[in-house]
Write a protein that holds these residues in place. Structure first.
Motif, mmCIF file in Angstrom:
data_model
loop_
_atom_site.group_PDB
_atom_site.id
_atom_site.type_symbol
_atom_site.label_atom_id
_atom_site.label_comp_id
_atom_site.label_asym_id
_atom_site.label_seq_id
_atom_site.Cartn_x
_atom_site.Cartn_y
_atom_site.Cartn_z
ATOM 1 N N THR A 66 0.814 -1.201 0.035
ATOM 2 C CA THR A 66 0.116 -0.272 0.081
ATOM 3 C C THR A 66 0.720 1.200 -0.031
ATOM 4 O OG1 THR A 66 -0.024 0.107 2.422
ATOM 5 C CG2 THR A 66 -2.088 -1.033 1.417
ATOM 6 N N SER A 67 0.328 2.367 -0.540
ATOM 7 C CA SER A 67 1.019 3.555 -0.570
ATOM 8 C C SER A 67 0.763 4.479 0.540
ATOM 9 C CB SER A 67 0.639 4.362 -1.815
ATOM 10 O OG SER A 67 -0.610 4.718 -1.993
ATOM 11 N N GLU A 68 -0.105 4.039 1.301
ATOM 12 C CA GLU A 68 -0.342 4.821 2.774
ATOM 13 C C GLU A 68 -0.418 4.040 3.894
ATOM 14 O OE1 GLU A 68 -0.635 8.078 2.635
ATOM 15 O OE2 GLU A 68 -0.562 8.506 0.522
ATOM 16 N N PRO A 69 0.012 4.540 4.915
ATOM 17 C CA PRO A 69 -0.105 3.534 6.197
ATOM 18 C C PRO A 69 -1.550 3.270 6.405
ATOM 19 C CG PRO A 69 1.040 5.760 6.493
ATOM 20 C CD PRO A 69 0.630 5.905 5.275
ATOM 21 N N LEU A 70 -1.782 2.250 7.278
ATOM 22 C CA LEU A 70 -3.170 1.578 7.437
ATOM 23 C C LEU A 70 -3.464 1.660 8.984
ATOM 24 C CD1 LEU A 70 -3.228 -1.528 5.029
ATOM 25 C CD2 LEU A 70 -4.194 0.643 4.675
ATOM 26 N N ALA A 71 -4.785 1.782 9.230
ATOM 27 C CA ALA A 71 -5.156 1.680 10.696
ATOM 28 C C ALA A 71 -5.316 0.161 10.866
ATOM 29 C CB ALA A 71 -6.615 2.546 10.787
ATOM 30 N N ALA A 72 -5.212 -0.045 12.219
ATOM 31 C CA ALA A 72 -5.427 -1.517 12.892
ATOM 32 C C ALA A 72 -6.710 -2.009 12.106
ATOM 33 C CB ALA A 72 -5.429 -1.500 14.227
ATOM 34 N N VAL A 73 -7.903 -1.440 12.123
ATOM 35 C CA VAL A 73 -9.063 -1.859 11.654
ATOM 36 C C VAL A 73 -9.181 -2.280 10.414
ATOM 37 C CG1 VAL A 73 -10.208 0.543 11.132
ATOM 38 C CG2 VAL A 73 -11.764 -1.447 11.711
ATOM 39 N N ASP A 74 -8.262 -1.534 9.447
ATOM 40 C CA ASP A 74 -8.016 -1.514 7.931
ATOM 41 C C ASP A 74 -7.321 -2.940 7.933
ATOM 42 O OD1 ASP A 74 -9.475 0.740 7.277
ATOM 43 O OD2 ASP A 74 -7.551 1.673 7.591
ATOM 44 N N ILE A 75 -6.084 -3.233 8.524
ATOM 45 C CA ILE A 75 -5.372 -4.345 8.566
ATOM 46 C C ILE A 75 -6.339 -5.713 8.623
ATOM 47 C CG2 ILE A 75 -3.569 -5.585 9.494
ATOM 48 C CD1 ILE A 75 -2.276 -2.742 9.658
ATOM 49 N N ALA A 76 -7.038 -5.531 9.844
ATOM 50 C CA ALA A 76 -7.947 -6.590 10.222
ATOM 51 C C ALA A 76 -8.885 -7.092 9.098
ATOM 52 C CB ALA A 76 -8.750 -6.249 11.561
ATOM 53 N N ARG A 77 -9.628 -5.961 8.749
ATOM 54 C CA ARG A 77 -10.341 -6.149 7.399
ATOM 55 C C ARG A 77 -9.979 -6.919 6.279
ATOM 56 N NH1 ARG A 77 -11.695 -1.404 7.034
ATOM 57 N NH2 ARG A 77 -10.578 -0.861 5.000
ATOM 58 N N GLU A 78 -8.799 -6.199 5.871
ATOM 59 C CA GLU A 78 -8.273 -6.635 4.591
ATOM 60 C C GLU A 78 -7.592 -8.121 4.600
ATOM 61 O OE1 GLU A 78 -7.585 -5.330 1.701
ATOM 62 O OE2 GLU A 78 -8.567 -3.460 1.974
ATOM 63 N N LEU A 79 -7.378 -8.553 5.988
ATOM 64 C CA LEU A 79 -6.692 -10.103 6.163
ATOM 65 C C LEU A 79 -7.729 -10.857 6.874
ATOM 66 C CD1 LEU A 79 -3.103 -9.102 7.348
ATOM 67 C CD2 LEU A 79 -3.755 -9.634 5.029
ATOM 68 N N GLY A 80 -8.990 -10.364 6.862
ATOM 69 C CA GLY A 80 -9.921 -11.152 7.502
ATOM 70 C C GLY A 80 -9.737 -11.592 8.838
ATOM 71 N N LEU A 81 -9.013 -10.690 9.858
ATOM 72 C CA LEU A 81 -8.455 -11.007 11.169
ATOM 73 C C LEU A 81 -9.621 -10.489 12.064
ATOM 74 C CD1 LEU A 81 -4.776 -10.448 11.070
ATOM 75 C CD2 LEU A 81 -5.852 -12.619 10.669
ATOM 76 N N PRO A 82 -9.832 -11.271 13.232
ATOM 77 C CA PRO A 82 -10.578 -10.568 14.394
ATOM 78 C C PRO A 82 -9.827 -9.446 14.808
ATOM 79 C CG PRO A 82 -10.431 -12.958 14.523
ATOM 80 C CD PRO A 82 -9.412 -12.690 13.431
ATOM 81 N N LYS A 83 -10.617 -8.433 15.125
ATOM 82 C CA LYS A 83 -9.862 -7.187 15.673
ATOM 83 C C LYS A 83 -8.879 -7.448 16.795
ATOM 84 C CE LYS A 83 -13.381 -3.848 14.154
ATOM 85 N NZ LYS A 83 -14.476 -3.238 14.581
ATOM 86 N N SER A 84 -9.436 -8.351 17.839
ATOM 87 C CA SER A 84 -8.436 -8.442 18.848
ATOM 88 C C SER A 84 -7.142 -9.142 18.373
ATOM 89 C CB SER A 84 -9.381 -9.370 19.872
ATOM 90 O OG SER A 84 -9.773 -10.750 19.417
ATOM 91 N N SER A 85 -7.416 -9.963 17.605
ATOM 92 C CA SER A 85 -6.154 -10.550 17.282
ATOM 93 C C SER A 85 -5.166 -9.922 16.400
ATOM 94 C CB SER A 85 -6.284 -11.940 16.371
ATOM 95 O OG SER A 85 -7.202 -12.928 16.956
ATOM 96 N N ALA A 86 -5.931 -8.657 15.577
ATOM 97 C CA ALA A 86 -5.070 -8.105 14.981
ATOM 98 C C ALA A 86 -4.357 -7.226 15.763
ATOM 99 C CB ALA A 86 -5.898 -6.978 13.869
ATOM 100 N N HIS A 87 -5.005 -6.354 16.932
ATOM 101 C CA HIS A 87 -4.217 -5.658 17.906
ATOM 102 C C HIS A 87 -3.239 -6.366 18.472
ATOM 103 C CE1 HIS A 87 -6.920 -1.891 17.375
ATOM 104 N NE2 HIS A 87 -7.833 -2.716 17.250
ATOM 105 N N GLY A 88 -3.574 -7.577 19.065
ATOM 106 C CA GLY A 88 -2.430 -8.577 19.775
ATOM 107 C C GLY A 88 -1.185 -8.402 18.958
ATOM 108 N N LEU A 89 -1.241 -9.008 17.503
ATOM 109 C CA LEU A 89 -0.381 -9.037 16.736
ATOM 110 C C LEU A 89 0.478 -7.675 16.323
ATOM 111 C CD1 LEU A 89 1.046 -10.983 14.595
ATOM 112 C CD2 LEU A 89 -0.779 -10.529 13.044
ATOM 113 N N ILE A 90 -0.289 -6.927 16.192
ATOM 114 C CA ILE A 90 0.417 -5.451 15.695
ATOM 115 C C ILE A 90 0.977 -4.986 16.978
ATOM 116 C CG2 ILE A 90 0.030 -2.960 15.181
ATOM 117 C CD1 ILE A 90 -2.424 -4.088 13.365
ATOM 118 N N ALA A 91 0.662 -5.512 18.212
ATOM 119 C CA ALA A 91 1.280 -4.781 19.489
ATOM 120 C C ALA A 91 2.837 -5.424 19.341
ATOM 121 C CB ALA A 91 0.583 -5.059 20.664
ATOM 122 N N THR A 92 2.717 -6.754 19.228
ATOM 123 C CA THR A 92 3.856 -7.452 19.489
ATOM 124 C C THR A 92 5.113 -6.919 18.172
ATOM 125 O OG1 THR A 92 2.763 -9.657 20.221
ATOM 126 C CG2 THR A 92 5.110 -9.817 19.029
#
Length: 260
Positions: A29-55
């Motif tokens: 992507t040419s622009e940074p993404l919000a956590a909710v956008d990452i979760a939606r694009e990859l089909g991840l639960p929001k809680s899983s996405a937040h934990g993964l991104i934090a790590t």
């Protein structure tokens, strides 16, 4: 201990796979993404996405901007530098150009093939205004680039067909001159094999022409592509013939340095 590194099943390391998917998404992507956008694009639960991104933030694989959006982190550059330092390819490319004279007036690039794209791993710029800046890490569709055409021409026909099996997923052209189908690409690749070098005439950028050749390792496998770029009004027939021979010579010389 070698059994520890044998391939595992698809579900063996889901966290690692998801982290790689996050990095691939941010790279594409040419622009940074919000956590909710990452979760939606990859089909991840929001809680899983937040934990993964934090790590991933903890290890500087991703960084968060003031707007709360995420982009690739600096640790990846350290890995990229380590990769490049461990291969002789870029070193031999630089050493060859240090003592080379026939190509000194032009921009020279080195790429490797990654799926249907080429990745630029080294570059020596000239002072000529090409209208395009080649950057290390830059990706372009292989069918439109001189190095990509050279590498695809060295690929077995079956592998080429599998790579571009779905015509609906043909890479979007960069200019109106881009080759439009696998059949058209095959015709260009036949010319590359007969001529010994490839030509991109305005397919990456109109007004720019590039000539490329593949670099082969000791087994004869094409491992990289090298190209020379110049503006179109410099490209007389005599100039193109000479540069084609020069880039073929450069590719062969670097291959010999690598043990071919």
């Amino acid at each position: 201990m070698s059994e520890l590194f044998e391939p595992r099943t698809a579900g063996a390391t889901p966290a690692l796979r998801r982290a790689i998917e996050v990095l691939d998404l941010l790279e594409s992507t040419s622009e940074p993404l919000a956590a909710v956008d990452i979760a939606r694009e990859l089909g991840l639960p929001k809680s899983s996405a937040h934990g993964l991104i934090a790590t991933m933030m903890e290890f500087n694989l991703v960084v968060r901007g003031a707007d709360g959006r995420f982009r690739l982190g600096p640790r990846l550059m350290r890995w990229a530098s380590g990769f490049l330092s461990q291969t002789n390819l870029t070193g031999e490319f630089q050493r060859y150009l240090t003592g080379e004279t026939n190509l000194n007036a032009h921009t020279i690039t080195l790429t490797i093939l990654d799926g249907r794209e080429v990745v630029y791993v080294a570059c020596r710029d000239s002072g000529d205004p090409l209208g395009l800046t080649f950057r290390i890490g830059m990706r372009l569709p292989a069918p439109y680039t001189a190095t990509g055409k050279a590498l695809l021409a060295a690929m077995p026909a079956g592998d080429l067909d599998r790579l571009f099996a779905d015509p609906k997923n043909w890479p979007a052209p960069l200019t109106p001159l881009g080759v439009g189908s696998l059949n058209q690409l095959r015709q260009e690749l036949d010319l590359v094999r007969r001529r010994g070098y490839s030509i991109d005439d305005g397919q990456v950028r109109e007004g720019m022409i590039c000539l490329g050749a593949s670099i082969q390792d000791h087994s004869g496998c094409a491992i990289a592509g090298i190209a020379v770029s110049l503006i179109r009004n410099q490209a007389s027939t005599h100039t193109l013939d000479k540069l084609g021979a020069d880039i073929r010579t450069a590719a062969d010389a670097i291959a010999r340095r690598l043990g071919n």
